[in-house]
Design a protein around this motif. Structure first.
Motif, PDB file in Angstrom:
ATOM      1  N   GLU A  77      42.303  42.623  46.552  1.00  0.00           N
ATOM      2  CA  GLU A  77      41.928  43.216  45.282  1.00  0.00           C
ATOM      3  C   GLU A  77      42.291  44.704  45.231  1.00  0.00           C
ATOM      4  O   GLU A  77      42.273  45.306  44.160  1.00  0.00           O
ATOM      5  CB  GLU A  77      40.435  43.019  45.014  1.00  0.00           C
ATOM      6  N   HIS A 127      41.956  45.450  41.367  1.00  0.00           N
ATOM      7  CA  HIS A 127      41.808  44.460  40.302  1.00  0.00           C
ATOM      8  C   HIS A 127      40.791  43.425  40.779  1.00  0.00           C
ATOM      9  O   HIS A 127      40.605  43.224  41.975  1.00  0.00           O
ATOM     10  CB  HIS A 127      43.145  43.782  39.964  1.00  0.00           C
ATOM     11  N   SER A 128      40.134  42.763  39.851  1.00  0.00           N
ATOM     12  CA  SER A 128      39.106  41.787  40.225  1.00  0.00           C
ATOM     13  C   SER A 128      39.742  40.585  40.911  1.00  0.00           C
ATOM     14  O   SER A 128      40.850  40.171  40.568  1.00  0.00           O
ATOM     15  CB  SER A 128      38.320  41.333  38.999  1.00  0.00           C
ATOM     16  N   ARG A 130      38.896  37.579  40.682  1.00  0.00           N
ATOM     17  CA  ARG A 130      38.816  36.377  39.847  1.00  0.00           C
ATOM     18  C   ARG A 130      39.074  36.743  38.393  1.00  0.00           C
ATOM     19  O   ARG A 130      39.049  37.914  38.016  1.00  0.00           O
ATOM     20  CB  ARG A 130      37.421  35.742  39.970  1.00  0.00           C
ATOM     21  N   GLY A 131      39.296  35.717  37.576  1.00  0.00           N
ATOM     22  CA  GLY A 131      39.463  35.936  36.146  1.00  0.00           C
ATOM     23  C   GLY A 131      38.192  36.480  35.536  1.00  0.00           C
ATOM     24  O   GLY A 131      37.104  36.373  36.120  1.00  0.00           O
ATOM     25  N   GLU A 135      34.501  36.029  36.889  1.00  0.00           N
ATOM     26  CA  GLU A 135      33.979  37.276  37.427  1.00  0.00           C
ATOM     27  C   GLU A 135      32.600  37.589  36.853  1.00  0.00           C
ATOM     28  O   GLU A 135      31.680  37.989  37.583  1.00  0.00           O
ATOM     29  CB  GLU A 135      34.950  38.420  37.092  1.00  0.00           C
ATOM     30  N   ARG A 185      39.996  45.512  30.981  1.00  0.00           N
ATOM     31  CA  ARG A 185      40.554  44.156  30.994  1.00  0.00           C
ATOM     32  C   ARG A 185      42.048  44.222  30.730  1.00  0.00           C
ATOM     33  O   ARG A 185      42.494  44.916  29.833  1.00  0.00           O
ATOM     34  CB  ARG A 185      39.873  43.286  29.928  1.00  0.00           C
ATOM     35  N   GLN A 196      46.490  35.469  33.220  1.00  0.00           N
ATOM     36  CA  GLN A 196      45.031  35.450  33.268  1.00  0.00           C
ATOM     37  C   GLN A 196      44.508  36.869  33.063  1.00  0.00           C
ATOM     38  O   GLN A 196      45.057  37.831  33.600  1.00  0.00           O
ATOM     39  CB  GLN A 196      44.551  34.918  34.622  1.00  0.00           C
ATOM     40  N   ARG A 198      42.071  39.749  33.872  1.00  0.00           N
ATOM     41  CA  ARG A 198      41.223  40.197  34.979  1.00  0.00           C
ATOM     42  C   ARG A 198      40.762  41.629  34.700  1.00  0.00           C
ATOM     43  O   ARG A 198      41.332  42.334  33.882  1.00  0.00           O
ATOM     44  CB  ARG A 198      41.978  40.149  36.305  1.00  0.00           C
TER      45      ARG A 198
END
Length: 240
Positions: A77, A127-128, A130-131, A135, A185, A196, A198
């Motif tokens: 991440e 960045h995260s 997960r989506g 998240e 986002r 996606q 994220r």
């Protein structure tokens, strides 16, 4: 201001990904800027914006973990780690001000340099994992279990799990102040080729070097939102 920072953040993440960065000149870390040095840093930032609209990290970029904007199966991440000395921070803020068509005045430049005296900031671009939808669900579970605490005036995300870092320098171990820029986002390209949304954001670790003996190397240690430990060295003789 927030919108401008978001756009510059997205631009910077793109630069980290595609590697369009230039090397910096060898010089010594300057913990306290003179008026002349602050003015020079401000000119550099303004010039970078006016020449091509891109902020170039040079030797202030310590590490990149992504080679392009497409995520890999094993992408951490953390996208990259940069260091902000007083000189670099004035340069960056000048770039941002020019980006907003509000170039820094000499008085603003000197005032900014004064607040940065003896401080160094490590910037961790992330960045995260997960989506956005997943998240948000993961954050709710972590909050209900007491694993994270809500952050005031900021959308809840993986960034809430970040904690202060440590810096080993001059025979001492310092603990950082912590500042979060985000979450924002944005759309990412997955390894499968799909897209996606994220979260992304910057984690800023600031250390006060007042009274710390001069050193050639500093070592940052921090954890990402999942607890993975990162260790990053910085050669201070290569930084102004």
């Amino acid at each position: 201001m927030i919108g401008a920072r978001k756009q510059v953040l997205k631009l910077t993440l793109g630069l980290l990904a595609v590697g369009t960065l230039v090397g910096g000149s060898v010089s010594a870390l300057t913990p306290s800027l003179s008026a002349r040095q602050a003015a020079q840093a401000a000119v550099e930032g303004d010039t970078m914006f006016r020449e091509n609209g891109a902020y170039k990290w040079g030797s202030y970029l310590l590490k990149t973990y992504t080679e392009d904007i497409k995520l890999r199966v094993d992408s951490p991440e953390v996208d990259g780690v940069a260091i902000g000395t007083p000189y670099e921070r004035v340069r960056y803020e000048s770039f941002l001000a020019s980006f907003q068509d509000m170039a820094l005045t000499p008085a603003q430049t000197n005032a900014l340099a004064a607040t940065l005296k003896n401080k160094v900031t490590f910037l961790v671009y992330t960045h995260s994992p997960r989506g956005v939808d997943e998240e948000e669900e993961q954050w709710k579970q972590a909050y209900n279990s007491g694993a994270v605490k809500p952050a005031a005036a900021r959308e809840h995300s993986y960034l809430d799990a970040y904690v202060p870092a440590t810096l080993s320098i001059g025979g001492r171990v310092l603990r950082s102040q912590l500042q979060i820029d985000g979450p924002y986002r944005d759309q990412f390209t997955l390894p499968t080729g799909g897209a996606q949304f994220r979260f992304l954001g910057v984690v800023r670790y600031t250390f006060d070097l007042t009274g710390v003996p001069a050193a050639n190397v500093a070592t940052l240690t921090f954890k990402d939102s999942g607890g993975k430990v990162f260790t990053q060295k910085a050669n201070l003789t290569q930084l102004r």
